[in-house]
Enzyme design. Sequence first.
Site, short mmCIF file in Angstrom:
data_model
loop_
_atom_site.label_atom_id
_atom_site.label_comp_id
_atom_site.label_asym_id
_atom_site.label_seq_id
_atom_site.Cartn_x
_atom_site.Cartn_y
_atom_site.Cartn_z
N ARG A 164 -39.93 2.65 14.15
CA ARG A 164 -40.33 4.05 13.89
C ARG A 164 -39.24 5.02 14.37
NH1 ARG A 164 -43.63 1.29 11.77
NH2 ARG A 164 -45.87 1.66 11.58
N SER A 251 -50.97 6.44 12.46
CA SER A 251 -50.94 6.08 13.89
C SER A 251 -50.38 7.26 14.67
CB SER A 251 -50.02 4.88 14.11
OG SER A 251 -50.47 3.76 13.42
N GLU A 351 -46.04 9.42 17.76
CA GLU A 351 -45.22 9.15 16.56
C GLU A 351 -44.89 10.44 15.81
OE1 GLU A 351 -45.82 6.86 12.95
OE2 GLU A 351 -46.48 5.19 14.17
N1 EPU Z 1 -57.23 -2.60 17.92
C1 EPU Z 1 -58.34 -2.46 18.69
N2 EPU Z 1 -59.00 -1.26 18.66
C2 EPU Z 1 -58.59 -0.23 17.89
C3 EPU Z 1 -57.45 -0.39 17.11
C4 EPU Z 1 -56.76 -1.58 17.13
O1 EPU Z 1 -58.75 -3.37 19.41
O2 EPU Z 1 -59.25 0.80 17.91
C5 EPU Z 1 -56.53 -3.90 17.90
C6 EPU Z 1 -56.76 -4.60 16.55
O3 EPU Z 1 -57.94 -5.35 16.55
C7 EPU Z 1 -55.54 -5.47 16.43
C8 EPU Z 1 -54.48 -4.67 17.15
O4 EPU Z 1 -55.14 -3.72 17.96
O5 EPU Z 1 -55.73 -6.69 17.10
C9 EPU Z 1 -53.49 -3.99 16.21
O6 EPU Z 1 -54.20 -3.14 15.28
P1 EPU Z 1 -53.74 -3.00 13.75
O7 EPU Z 1 -53.56 -4.35 13.14
O8 EPU Z 1 -54.68 -2.05 13.10
O9 EPU Z 1 -52.29 -2.41 13.79
P2 EPU Z 1 -51.64 -1.29 14.72
O10 EPU Z 1 -50.69 -1.98 15.66
O11 EPU Z 1 -52.69 -0.43 15.32
C10 EPU Z 1 -49.51 -0.88 13.23
C11 EPU Z 1 -48.80 0.31 12.69
C12 EPU Z 1 -49.49 0.83 11.44
C13 EPU Z 1 -49.45 -0.30 10.41
C14 EPU Z 1 -50.16 -1.53 11.00
C15 EPU Z 1 -50.02 -2.73 10.10
C16 EPU Z 1 -47.76 1.43 14.59
C17 EPU Z 1 -47.81 2.58 15.54
N3 EPU Z 1 -48.76 1.36 13.71
O12 EPU Z 1 -50.80 -0.44 13.64
O13 EPU Z 1 -48.71 1.91 10.95
O14 EPU Z 1 -50.08 0.09 9.21
O15 EPU Z 1 -49.57 -1.91 12.26
O16 EPU Z 1 -48.71 -3.21 10.12
O17 EPU Z 1 -46.83 0.63 14.64
C18 EPU Z 1 -48.50 4.29 11.01
O18 EPU Z 1 -47.40 4.12 11.53
O19 EPU Z 1 -48.94 5.44 10.76
C19 EPU Z 1 -49.33 3.13 10.69
C20 EPU Z 1 -50.57 3.24 10.19
#
Ligand code: EPU
Length: 355
Positions: A164, A251, A351
Site C-alpha cells: 500500500r 480498509s 491507509e
Molecule cells: N478478521 C476478523 N474480524 C474482522 C475482520 C477480519 O477476525 O472484523 C480476520 C478475518 O477472519 C481473516 C483476517 O482477519 O482471518 C483477514 O481478513 P480479510 O481476509 O478480510 O482481509 P484483510 O487483511 O482485512 C486485506 C486488504 C483488503 C483486501 C483483502 C483481501 C489491507 C489493509 N486490506 O484485508 O484490501 O481486499 O485483504 O486480499 O491490506 C483495501 O485495501 O481497502 C482492502 C479492502
Amino acid sequence: MLVEKNVPLQSSNTFGINAKALHLVRVKSEADIAAVMQDPALQAAPKFVLGGGSNIVLTGDVKPLVLKVEIMGKRLVQETVKAWIVEAGAGEDWHELVAWTLQNGYPGLENLALIPGTVGASPVQNIGAYGVELQDRFESLDAVDLTTGKTFTLIAAQCAFGYRDSVFKHASKPGEASGAQALGLKDKALITRVRFLLPKAWKPVLGYADIDKKRLQRKVDVPDALQIYEWVCEIRRAKLPDWKVIGNAGSFFKNPTVSPEQCEDIIQRDPKIVHYQLADGSVKLAAGWLIDACGWKGKSIGNAGVYDKQALVLVNRGGSANPVTGGEVMTLAKAIQTSVYERFGLRLEPEPVVV
Ligand code: EPU
C-alpha cells in the site's frame, strides 16, 4: 480550461463526506493540465489531485486547487509473444478496466476486481487483494510534474512500490530534483496514463483462504480467470460495504508487520490472533482481527461507524442526508488506534489520505 468555484465533493468521495473544492479544474486530457501549468497563478497554486476519492478523508473544504482527473481511454498498446500490454487513462474506473481486460481475453487483473477508485490512483497506493498487488502487473506510467509542467514516464523500479505504498505517497526533501529523478512525488505529480503487462503464460493466483473456500465449494480444481473474477466479486460483496449504499474508504488501516519476537509476545496475550508469515521472516497481523478483538465491530462515534462484517472498514452511518464528517471519522480512528495500542502495544497506520 475552466476553473470551477465552490464545487460540492460529496459525490466525489466514497465516504460521502460533505465538503467543497474552493477551486477545481477537470483534467480530461494532457492539454488541460498543460493549460493549468501555463497560467502563472494556477501554476504557483498548491494542488490536490483527485481521482475516484476512494482513499481520502475530507476534514473540511479543500483549499488547494483540485485537479479532478478525467482522462479516459483503454487500449491494447502492444502484443508480444509473451504478453499483452494494456494502457488506460488515469480517469478510467478501475473495476471497469479489470472487466474490459477479461472481456478482451487479457487475463491477469481478476484478483483485483471490484476495488473502488480510478486507474490513476491504483499505483499511488499499490492496490492489492487476494494475493496480487498492482506492482505484479505494472509496466509503466505517464505523469506530469506539477512543478515544471513536464511530462515523464516511470517504470516499476522508479515507483518504489511497497505494501500500500509508492513514491507518490512520500514527500521529497527540500532541494531534491523533481520529476522522475525525485525520491518523493507526493503532491508533485499527476498520473495521466498507466500501462499493465499481462503475461500470456497465465496462471491462477490461489492460496488465499477465501478463494480456496470457493474452490472447495464449487468443486473446481484449477479455476479460469473469469471464475476467479466472479469469486472475488462475490467475496467482496459479502464482506465489504458498497460505498454507493454505505459510504466508506475500504480498509481504513494497513495490516501491521512485526518481528517474530513481537508476534510471539502478542500470541502470549491472545493465541487466536490471525497472522501470516512473510518471505523476509517478518509476520503480518490482521488489523481487522485486532480491532474486532478490542470490541469495536458495529460500534460508532457520531455518524462514524465500524462496519459490522469487517472491523477494518469505517463507514458513514449518516447516509447522504446527514453525512459523517471527516472529524468524526478521525476521532473514531484515533479511539481505535488507542485501544489497539493499549491491548497489543501496536500502532495502526491509516491507509487513506487525510485532506
Ligand atoms: N478478521 C476478523 N474480524 C474482522 C475482520 C477480519 O477476525 O472484523 C480476520 C478475518 O477472519 C481473516 C483476517 O482477519 O482471518 C483477514 O481478513 P480479510 O481476509 O478480510 O482481509 P484483510 O487483511 O482485512 C486485506 C486488504 C483488503 C483486501 C483483502 C483481501 C489491507 C489493509 N486490506 O484485508 O484490501 O481486499 O485483504 O486480499 O491490506 C483495501 O485495501 O481497502 C482492502 C479492502
